[in-house]
Motif scaffolding. Structure first.
Motif, PDB file in Angstrom:
ATOM      1  N   UNK A 124      42.091  33.597  33.721  1.00  0.00           N
ATOM      2  CA  UNK A 124      42.119  32.743  32.520  1.00  0.00           C
ATOM      3  C   UNK A 124      40.760  32.609  31.849  1.00  0.00           C
ATOM      4  N   UNK A 125      39.669  32.759  32.600  1.00  0.00           N
ATOM      5  CA  UNK A 125      38.348  32.561  31.989  1.00  0.00           C
ATOM      6  C   UNK A 125      37.765  33.856  31.456  1.00  0.00           C
ATOM      7  N   UNK A 126      38.419  34.970  31.699  1.00  0.00           N
ATOM      8  CA  UNK A 126      37.887  36.243  31.216  1.00  0.00           C
ATOM      9  C   UNK A 126      36.586  36.631  31.873  1.00  0.00           C
ATOM     10  N   UNK A 127      36.495  36.438  33.221  1.00  0.00           N
ATOM     11  CA  UNK A 127      35.268  36.791  33.930  1.00  0.00           C
ATOM     12  C   UNK A 127      35.417  38.162  34.573  1.00  0.00           C
ATOM     13  N   UNK A 128      34.369  39.005  34.519  1.00  0.00           N
ATOM     14  CA  UNK A 128      34.436  40.310  35.183  1.00  0.00           C
ATOM     15  C   UNK A 128      34.208  40.249  36.690  1.00  0.00           C
ATOM     16  N   UNK A 129      33.863  39.061  37.221  1.00  0.00           N
ATOM     17  CA  UNK A 129      33.591  38.933  38.644  1.00  0.00           C
ATOM     18  C   UNK A 129      34.842  39.308  39.451  1.00  0.00           C
ATOM     19  N   UNK A 130      34.617  39.867  40.662  1.00  0.00           N
ATOM     20  CA  UNK A 130      35.719  40.505  41.395  1.00  0.00           C
ATOM     21  C   UNK A 130      36.846  39.563  41.770  1.00  0.00           C
ATOM     22  N   UNK A 131      36.541  38.281  42.005  1.00  0.00           N
ATOM     23  CA  UNK A 131      37.610  37.413  42.479  1.00  0.00           C
ATOM     24  C   UNK A 131      38.706  37.264  41.428  1.00  0.00           C
ATOM     25  N   UNK A 132      38.392  37.543  40.170  1.00  0.00           N
ATOM     26  CA  UNK A 132      39.392  37.410  39.114  1.00  0.00           C
ATOM     27  C   UNK A 132      40.182  38.692  38.915  1.00  0.00           C
ATOM     28  N   UNK A 133      39.854  39.748  39.671  1.00  0.00           N
ATOM     29  CA  UNK A 133      40.530  41.024  39.456  1.00  0.00           C
ATOM     30  C   UNK A 133      41.817  41.139  40.258  1.00  0.00           C
ATOM     31  N   UNK A 134      42.086  40.175  41.131  1.00  0.00           N
ATOM     32  CA  UNK A 134      43.338  40.208  41.872  1.00  0.00           C
ATOM     33  C   UNK A 134      44.285  39.164  41.288  1.00  0.00           C
ATOM     34  N   UNK A 135      45.517  39.146  41.795  1.00  0.00           N
ATOM     35  CA  UNK A 135      46.489  38.196  41.249  1.00  0.00           C
ATOM     36  C   UNK A 135      46.144  36.774  41.694  1.00  0.00           C
ATOM     37  N   UNK A 136      46.686  35.797  40.976  1.00  0.00           N
ATOM     38  CA  UNK A 136      46.497  34.396  41.353  1.00  0.00           C
ATOM     39  C   UNK A 136      47.833  33.821  41.791  1.00  0.00           C
ATOM     40  N   UNK A 137      47.902  33.187  42.949  1.00  0.00           N
ATOM     41  CA  UNK A 137      46.925  33.206  44.044  1.00  0.00           C
ATOM     42  C   UNK A 137      46.946  34.543  44.756  1.00  0.00           C
ATOM     43  N   UNK A 138      45.813  34.960  45.324  1.00  0.00           N
ATOM     44  CA  UNK A 138      45.754  36.277  45.948  1.00  0.00           C
ATOM     45  C   UNK A 138      46.598  36.331  47.217  1.00  0.00           C
ATOM     46  N   UNK A 139      47.175  37.492  47.530  1.00  0.00           N
ATOM     47  CA  UNK A 139      47.961  37.631  48.767  1.00  0.00           C
ATOM     48  C   UNK A 139      47.033  37.818  49.965  1.00  0.00           C
TER      49      UNK A 139
END
Lengths: 524, 258
Positions: free
Chosen positions: A487-502
């Motif tokens: 939602x924040x449009x961050x390139x950091x890796x934690x945002x590259x997986x689905x929410x919540x991550x499996x």
């Protein structure tokens, strides 16, 4: 949802959320203690309790639980657990079972801390446990010892785990120079935990040795020395300030970079000079807590210099924070408000710390409300704001849902007003009339009565602000709108997986390219 | 957790979503065993209820021993071989514990004491600590030998030298217990004076580390007898044992011969 899978989990995200639940519960209890003390102090004479020892128990519980049960576990337990494997592109931590052990030892420590309210003769030794009082009091000093020991051990094995994880489990292509600055902050904090926590553990063990096994470590009549304890205790507990500071400033860095859509300004100076400098100097300044305990002048001067010196790396970090804002496309969502609030509160706290570093001033300010106001600004409130901002920031990742933005902002402003009323007033009466800290009553200082009353009102306001935030999270997690993966449009890796991550975080391990950086925001 | 998590696990290749989340009961069991031990101490020394203390011990010790055994049999050989590096960090923390105890010692001896040793100190044995040192150094060499044999694939030789190491560690503890018993019999206890405080605290702290080292060996011995020998586990255990050995030089030189 399967409760057994949660209790016996070894997954870093679930361990992190267990840490969050436990530390927020501890925060609630310690906050109630603060409100009880504020209510007691709202007028001269007994108001809530007629027993000063009860007040001492609140004071002990507030300090010990806030630091050891809330701030350190929330920052190095929750944030480290939840974010670090995601940020470095790892499936989990290096030792998932050790991770589960550390969270359950943390719960055991919190249970011990909460036993304070249910056992006969609860500990009444402040969070510092100074002898000789702690070795002669009728209170249960052993409970204090075990609380600190067990939380400390949980912290040490957590540190071993995360240092190993970051060293060996980074995604392909993710070099040391590309780590999120939060990861560096956590590394610095855990290096300090590994070096300093054992010393605290030893110190609190020795007071129980003295009290229950008949040793003489701190008994001057038998060749011991109470200053030994003060030295060992502050050898940990001053760096503990940086153990709290580094992760919280790391959280603030992540938030500010995202909402200013800028890379971290002066990344290398912040990492090597700022974080590295703090880790290096943190172990050489503890003696300034003993300024009025008696020491030779040459030592006082040396400590004054090193204490002032540590403002250099801290200043580097603040410059980086402010530089990250410069020419940024700033937007003011709730996490950003909290992050900017931290910068503001931390600056007040930092600047009011300078008089305390200078020996000629500190002999007058020591043991007054000024000190209490200062460290609440710089560590307690700034740290708590960063924790709240961080939970808001990663809330969509953890829950897959969005909190309520309007109530988030209302909660922030209410808290912000409340803390400034309480702690500014506190510094003011400490400096102007020298009101001594820790006392159950202040009949000799009638001129402090109106300020005390005002602070009690402020405490109630900030309590309301925190409750708004907590309700916002609970309601948001249960029925907030779907947030999307990034939602924040961050390139950091934690945002590259689905929410919540499996479990395992990504279907296949990520790798990063040469050009990638956690702060390479696109233009918008 | 929401449905998004399951969506990815679908794409994962037909994993059952319930199996995917790793669990282990042992960390939970050990943690509450530790709580029971803390309760036992408080029942005994704070509230003077020895019966309750015995009950708490009876709960806590099996929980911790069972937890460690279960953990080892569950995890042995499944790690990613990172424990050796991690032990380095852990040893840093351990070294700081010893530093703290020594710092308390130096405060007492160099800053406070007028005369040293203080009145009431009995002469310590001179020869026994040398024998103990020799035994501990020998055990460091034997575990090194065992690791070497493990590395070249000689499982029987590995277990033999491991057993020799365990025997030497136990002998060290036995001599320590003999010495403590002797000194206490002569009226020199942890409460006698500042030196008694230091002597029993520091040697006790070191002895507890020898005990933990032996526990690590014994916990791994059972799987090893069945042929489950994890190179990472034993290299890490050996590193810890060498640390315990090296710390002993500081203990012996600071406490016995200074």
């Amino acid at each position: 949802m399967n409760l057994k899978e949660w209790i016996f989990t070894t997954d870093h995200k679930r361990v992190g959320i267990l840490y969050l639940i436990g530390s927020i519960a501890a925060f609630g209890v310690a906050g109630i203690m603060a409100l009880l003390m504020r209510a007691e102090l709202s007028a001269i004479g007994p108001t809530v309790t007629a027993d000063p020892t009860t007040y001492n128990v609140w004071l002990y519980a507030h300090g010990a639980i806030m630091i050891l049960g809330f701030q350190i576990p929330a920052l190095t337990g929750f944030f480290a657990n939840y974010c670090i494997p995601l940020m470095i592109g790892a499936k989990d931590v290096a030792f998932p079972r050790v991770n589960a052990l550390s969270v359950w030892l943390f719960y055991v420590g919190v249970i011990l801390a909460l036993l304070t309210f249910f056992i006969p003769d609860p500990p009444d030794v402040l969070w510092t446990g100074y002898p000789p009082y702690s070795t002669i009091t009728a209170g249960n000093t052993a409970l204090y010892t075990f609380t600190v020991l067990i939380l400390g051990f949980a912290s040490i094995i957590g540190g071993v785990n995360f240092l190993t994880t970051v060293a060996f489990m980074r995604a392909p292509g993710l070099t040391w120079g590309k780590l999120n600055i939060f990861v560096w902050c956590i590394l610095g904090a855990f290096v300090m935990q590994l070096i300093f926590v054992p010393v605290l553990g030893s110190a609190v063990t020795l007071i129980s040795f003295d009290k229950y096994l008949g040793t003489h470590f701190f008994d001057p009549a038998m060749g011991g020395d109470v200053l030994t304890y003060q030295n060992l205790f502050w050898f940990y507990s001053h760096p503990a300030v940086y153990v709290i500071f580094l992760p919280f400033i790391g959280v603030v860095f992540e938030i500010i970079a995202t909402f200013a859509r800028n890379p971290v300004f002066n990344y290398k100076a912040a990492v090597y000079g700022g974080i590295g400098g703090i880790v290096l100097i943190s172990g050489e300044v503890w003696i300034h807590h003993l300024y009025v305990s008696g020491m030779p002048d040459w030592l006082r001067i040396g400590q004054m210099v090193s204490t002032l010196l540590i403002s250099v790396p801290v200043g580097l970090l603040v410059i980086s924070l402010v530089g990250t804002l410069y020419k940024g496309a700033i937007s003011f969502e709730t996490p950003m408000l909290y992050a900017l609030g931290v910068v503001f509160l931390f600056l007040i706290g930092g600047l009011t710390g300078i008089p305390l570093a200078i020996t000629a001033l500190t002999v007058n300010l020591s043991e007054t409300y000024y000190v209490v106001g200062h460290f609440h600004y710089v560590m307690a409130v700034a740290g708590t704001f960063a924790i709240f901002g961080g939970v808001y920031y990663w809330f969509p990742k953890m829950s897959g849902r969005m909190y309520n933005e309007l109530w988030g902002k209302i909660g922030f402003w209410v808290t912000f007003v409340g803390v400034n009323i309480v702690f500014w007033t506190m510094m003011d009466i400490g400096a102007r009339i020298g009101l001594p800290r820790r006392y159950y009553d202040y009949a000799q200082f009638p001129e402090a009565a109106s300020a005390q009353h005002l602070m009690t009102i402020g405490a109630a306001i900030l309590g309301v602000g925190f409750v708004i935030a907590l309700l916002n999270w609970i309601i948001g997690a249960a029925k907030g709108p779907k947030a999307g993966d990034n939602p924040w449009g961050s390139p950091s890796l934690e945002w590259s997986t689905v929410s919540p991550p499996p479990h395992g975080n990504w279907p296949s391990p990520p790798s990063v390219s040469e050009e990638w950086s956690p702060y390479a925001h696109g233009r918008r | 957790m929401g449905h998004a998590a399951e969506a990815v696990q679908h794409g994962h290749g037909g994993h059952d979503g319930h199996e995917a989340w790793g669990t282990s009961v042992w960390p939970f069991v050990i943690s509450f065993g530790v709580l029971a031990l803390a309760a036992a101490f408080m029942f005994q020394f704070v509230y003077h209820k020895p019966f309750a203390a015995v009950i708490a011990l009876g709960l806590g010790i099996p929980m911790i021993l069972g937890g460690v055994a279960g953990w080892v049999s569950e995890a042995m050989g499944h790690g990613e071989g990172l424990s050796f590096g991690a032990m380095g960090w852990f040893i840093l923390a351990e070294a700081m514990i010893f530093m703290s105890f020594f710092a308390a010692y130096w405060f007492m001896r160099l800053d406070v004491a007028q005369v040293w040793p203080p009145a009431g100190t009995v002469p310590l044995p001179r020869v026994l600590p040398l024998v103990m040192t020799a035994v501990l150094v020998a055990s460091s060499l034997t575990i090194h030998r065992a690791e070497h044999l493990m590395h070249v694939g000689d499982q029987g030789g590995f277990i033999r030298w491991l057993l020799v190491t365990i025997a030497l560690g136990a002998a060290f503890l036995g001599m320590s217990a003999y010495e403590w018993n002797h000194l206490i019999h002569d009226g020199f206890t942890i409460a006698t004076n500042a030196f008694g405080t230091i002597f029993f605290s520091v040697t006790g702290l070191h002895g507890s580390h020898v005990l933990v080292g032996l526990a690590i060996f014994l916990a791994g011995l059972v799987p090893a007898m069945k042929g489950n020998i994890s190179e990472g586990y034993w290299r890490t255990a050996g590193l810890y044992w060498h640390f315990v050995d090296i710390i002993w030089f500081f203990v012996v030189s600071q406490v016995y011969y200074w």
